[in-house]
Design a protein around this motif. Structure first.
Motif, mmCIF file in Angstrom:
data_model
loop_
_atom_site.group_PDB
_atom_site.id
_atom_site.type_symbol
_atom_site.label_atom_id
_atom_site.label_comp_id
_atom_site.label_asym_id
_atom_site.label_seq_id
_atom_site.Cartn_x
_atom_site.Cartn_y
_atom_site.Cartn_z
ATOM 1 N N ASP A 26 0.827 -1.206 0.000
ATOM 2 C CA ASP A 26 0.000 0.000 0.000
ATOM 3 C C ASP A 26 0.865 1.262 0.000
ATOM 4 O O ASP A 26 0.569 2.228 -0.702
ATOM 5 N N ARG A 27 1.913 1.250 0.781
ATOM 6 C CA ARG A 27 2.782 2.421 0.853
ATOM 7 C C ARG A 27 3.464 2.692 -0.476
ATOM 8 O O ARG A 27 3.539 3.832 -0.946
ATOM 9 N N MET A 28 3.934 1.636 -1.128
ATOM 10 C CA MET A 28 4.589 1.811 -2.423
ATOM 11 C C MET A 28 3.600 2.270 -3.487
ATOM 12 O O MET A 28 3.926 3.120 -4.320
ATOM 13 N N LEU A 31 3.156 5.958 -3.006
ATOM 14 C CA LEU A 31 4.301 6.752 -3.440
ATOM 15 C C LEU A 31 4.453 6.751 -4.959
ATOM 16 O O LEU A 31 4.705 7.791 -5.568
ATOM 17 N N MET A 32 4.287 5.588 -5.588
ATOM 18 C CA MET A 32 4.500 5.493 -7.030
ATOM 19 C C MET A 32 3.445 6.243 -7.832
ATOM 20 O O MET A 32 3.685 6.622 -8.976
ATOM 21 N N THR A 33 2.266 6.456 -7.232
ATOM 22 C CA THR A 33 1.194 7.178 -7.931
ATOM 23 C C THR A 33 0.957 8.562 -7.334
ATOM 24 O O THR A 33 -0.019 9.225 -7.691
ATOM 25 N N LEU A 34 1.837 8.995 -6.445
ATOM 26 C CA LEU A 34 1.692 10.281 -5.752
ATOM 27 C C LEU A 34 0.315 10.414 -5.113
ATOM 28 O O LEU A 34 -0.344 11.452 -5.199
ATOM 29 N N GLY A 35 -0.120 9.344 -4.484
ATOM 30 C CA GLY A 35 -1.358 9.361 -3.726
ATOM 31 C C GLY A 35 -2.624 9.117 -4.513
ATOM 32 O O GLY A 35 -3.724 9.163 -3.948
ATOM 33 N N ARG A 36 -2.513 8.802 -5.788
ATOM 34 C CA ARG A 36 -3.705 8.651 -6.628
ATOM 35 C C ARG A 36 -4.311 7.250 -6.596
ATOM 36 O O ARG A 36 -5.442 7.056 -7.045
ATOM 37 N N HIS A 37 -3.583 6.265 -6.109
ATOM 38 C CA HIS A 37 -4.009 4.873 -6.269
ATOM 39 C C HIS A 37 -5.382 4.595 -5.663
ATOM 40 O O HIS A 37 -6.238 3.969 -6.315
ATOM 41 N N GLU A 38 -5.636 5.031 -4.449
ATOM 42 C CA GLU A 38 -6.925 4.735 -3.827
ATOM 43 C C GLU A 38 -8.071 5.415 -4.562
ATOM 44 O O GLU A 38 -9.170 4.860 -4.668
ATOM 45 N N LYS A 39 -7.841 6.599 -5.106
ATOM 46 C CA LYS A 39 -8.871 7.274 -5.899
ATOM 47 C C LYS A 39 -9.212 6.452 -7.140
ATOM 48 O O LYS A 39 -10.383 6.301 -7.503
ATOM 49 N N TRP A 40 -8.187 5.888 -7.790
ATOM 50 C CA TRP A 40 -8.444 5.041 -8.956
ATOM 51 C C TRP A 40 -9.239 3.810 -8.552
ATOM 52 O O TRP A 40 -10.143 3.382 -9.283
ATOM 53 N N CYS A 41 -8.913 3.243 -7.408
ATOM 54 C CA CYS A 41 -9.648 2.059 -6.944
ATOM 55 C C CYS A 41 -11.110 2.392 -6.685
ATOM 56 O O CYS A 41 -12.003 1.584 -6.984
ATOM 57 N N VAL A 180 14.610 2.000 -1.066
ATOM 58 C CA VAL A 180 14.537 2.875 0.107
ATOM 59 C C VAL A 180 13.400 2.465 1.040
ATOM 60 O O VAL A 180 13.579 2.385 2.257
ATOM 61 N N VAL A 181 12.216 2.201 0.469
ATOM 62 C CA VAL A 181 11.024 1.955 1.284
ATOM 63 C C VAL A 181 10.913 0.496 1.695
ATOM 64 O O VAL A 181 10.624 0.182 2.852
ATOM 65 N N ALA A 182 11.110 -0.412 0.716
ATOM 66 C CA ALA A 182 10.880 -1.830 0.982
ATOM 67 C C ALA A 182 12.164 -2.626 1.172
ATOM 68 O O ALA A 182 12.109 -3.819 1.469
ATOM 69 N N ARG A 183 13.317 -1.979 0.987
ATOM 70 C CA ARG A 183 14.608 -2.677 1.046
ATOM 71 C C ARG A 183 14.628 -3.845 0.050
ATOM 72 O O ARG A 183 15.162 -4.910 0.329
ATOM 73 N N ASP A 184 13.993 -3.622 -1.107
ATOM 74 C CA ASP A 184 13.840 -4.706 -2.074
ATOM 75 C C ASP A 184 13.867 -4.130 -3.488
ATOM 76 O O ASP A 184 12.841 -3.993 -4.137
ATOM 77 N N ARG A 185 15.054 -3.792 -3.942
ATOM 78 C CA ARG A 185 15.192 -3.226 -5.280
ATOM 79 C C ARG A 185 14.837 -4.237 -6.362
ATOM 80 O O ARG A 185 14.231 -3.886 -7.378
ATOM 81 N N ARG A 186 15.184 -5.513 -6.152
ATOM 82 C CA ARG A 186 14.983 -6.519 -7.192
ATOM 83 C C ARG A 186 13.499 -6.687 -7.542
ATOM 84 O O ARG A 186 13.125 -6.764 -8.715
ATOM 85 N N THR A 189 12.326 -3.760 -9.507
ATOM 86 C CA THR A 189 12.895 -3.774 -10.852
ATOM 87 C C THR A 189 12.045 -4.655 -11.755
ATOM 88 O O THR A 189 11.775 -4.306 -12.918
ATOM 89 N N TYR A 190 11.572 -5.791 -11.236
ATOM 90 C CA TYR A 190 10.660 -6.636 -12.011
ATOM 91 C C TYR A 190 9.370 -5.881 -12.322
ATOM 92 O O TYR A 190 8.872 -5.899 -13.460
ATOM 93 N N LEU A 191 8.788 -5.207 -11.331
ATOM 94 C CA LEU A 191 7.532 -4.500 -11.549
ATOM 95 C C LEU A 191 7.696 -3.390 -12.575
ATOM 96 O O LEU A 191 6.811 -3.149 -13.400
ATOM 97 N N GLU A 192 8.838 -2.732 -12.560
ATOM 98 C CA GLU A 192 9.116 -1.692 -13.563
ATOM 99 C C GLU A 192 9.215 -2.287 -14.951
ATOM 100 O O GLU A 192 8.628 -1.789 -15.919
ATOM 101 N N SER A 193 9.944 -3.386 -15.099
ATOM 102 C CA SER A 193 10.136 -3.980 -16.418
ATOM 103 C C SER A 193 8.830 -4.566 -16.953
ATOM 104 O O SER A 193 8.552 -4.497 -18.153
ATOM 105 N N SER A 194 8.000 -5.134 -16.080
ATOM 106 C CA SER A 194 6.732 -5.697 -16.544
ATOM 107 C C SER A 194 5.770 -4.600 -16.971
ATOM 108 O O SER A 194 4.943 -4.799 -17.868
ATOM 109 N N THR A 195 5.876 -3.411 -16.380
ATOM 110 C CA THR A 195 5.064 -2.275 -16.819
ATOM 111 C C THR A 195 5.440 -1.866 -18.233
ATOM 112 O O THR A 195 4.584 -1.673 -19.098
ATOM 113 N N ARG A 196 6.723 -1.731 -18.493
ATOM 114 C CA ARG A 196 7.173 -1.278 -19.813
ATOM 115 C C ARG A 196 6.862 -2.301 -20.902
ATOM 116 O O ARG A 196 6.643 -1.943 -22.065
#
Length: 235
Positions: A26-28, A31-41, A180-186, A189-196
């Motif tokens: 939820d926190r990520m 942050l990734m949507t600058l607070g918009r995620h719950e509004k979209w939901c 920084v937030v989740a201590r889980d860059r890997r 990185t998968y979520l970023e690549s799957s988006t693209r």
């Protein structure tokens, strides 16, 4: 943000990722949507059906944001939230209002429901993580009643004039936030690549049309990095 996620190498990998990031999910998203995620939901919940009764299914329910929004909007409805990540479901069950939703572990490619069981289906970030997109959509078509609505929240591959900037942001900022937030860059990185690499809204709309859905439309969000799609199962 889930999937078929119980079969094959990709599903095993994705299952492990979502098990790990459940505590930061939820926190990520915030942050990734600058607070918009719950509004979209909430928009997804509003688009699936007018307020009232009925039976609704939220796939890839994750921590339950969309399912809970549907339940709040339709207090007389029966809402089932399905995910393949046990840890996501555990966290969903602890949220305020969670008793209004039936939480169930399940596979989006092999749904444990009878044909034409639901008046509406919602999902968040499911399709980009599945191994067989057509099969998952066919399952949704199968369990949806004629005239029922399907509403999808998904990421969207960058396009247009802002594409270079958005690609850079996805490639650099999302994994950095994960570190920084989740201590889980890997994982991020998968979520970023799957988006693209994911399909365009036009491609998803074509697949829905091929299955017999009608009244298909979509609206892009947040520099076209996310999209809400909707469709109706033909009577």
């Amino acid at each position: 943000m889930t999937s078929d996620r119980t079969r094959g190498n990709k599903s095993s990998e994705v299952h492990g990722i979502f098990q790990k990031i459940a505590g930061y999910y939820d926190r990520m998203n915030f942050l990734m949507t600058l607070g918009r995620h719950e509004k979209w939901c909430r928009e997804v919940a509003a688009r699936v059906a007018p307020a009232g009764g009925g039976r609704f299914l939220d796939l890839a329910t994750g921590t339950g944001v969309i399912a809970l929004a549907v339940a709040r909007r339709n207090p007389g409805a029966t809402v089932t939230g399905v995910d393949f990540s046990e840890e996501m479901l555990r966290r969903a069950r602890t949220k305020p209002g969670a008793d209004a939703v039936r939480w169930q572990h399940g596979d989006a490619a092999d749904l444990p429901f009878e044909d034409e069981s639901f008046d509406g289906i919602t999902e968040g970030y499911l399709l980009r993580n599945v191994e067989d997109l057509d099969r998952v959509l066919r399952e949704q078509h199968r369990v949806l009643k004629p005239g029922g609505r399907l509403v999808i929240l998904e990421t969207c591959p960058p396009s247009g004039l802002v594409k270079p900037v958005v690609k850079w942001g996805l490639r650099v900022i999302v994994p950095l936030l994960g570190q920084v937030v989740a201590r889980d860059r890997r994982s991020y990185t998968y979520l970023e690549s799957s988006t693209r690499a994911f399909e365009s809204p036009q491609s998803i709309a074509g697949a829905l049309s091929g299955l017999g859905f009608t009244d298909i439309g979509w609206r892009k969000k947040f520099f076209a990095t996310n999209v809400i799609l909707w469709a109706t199962k033909a009577n």
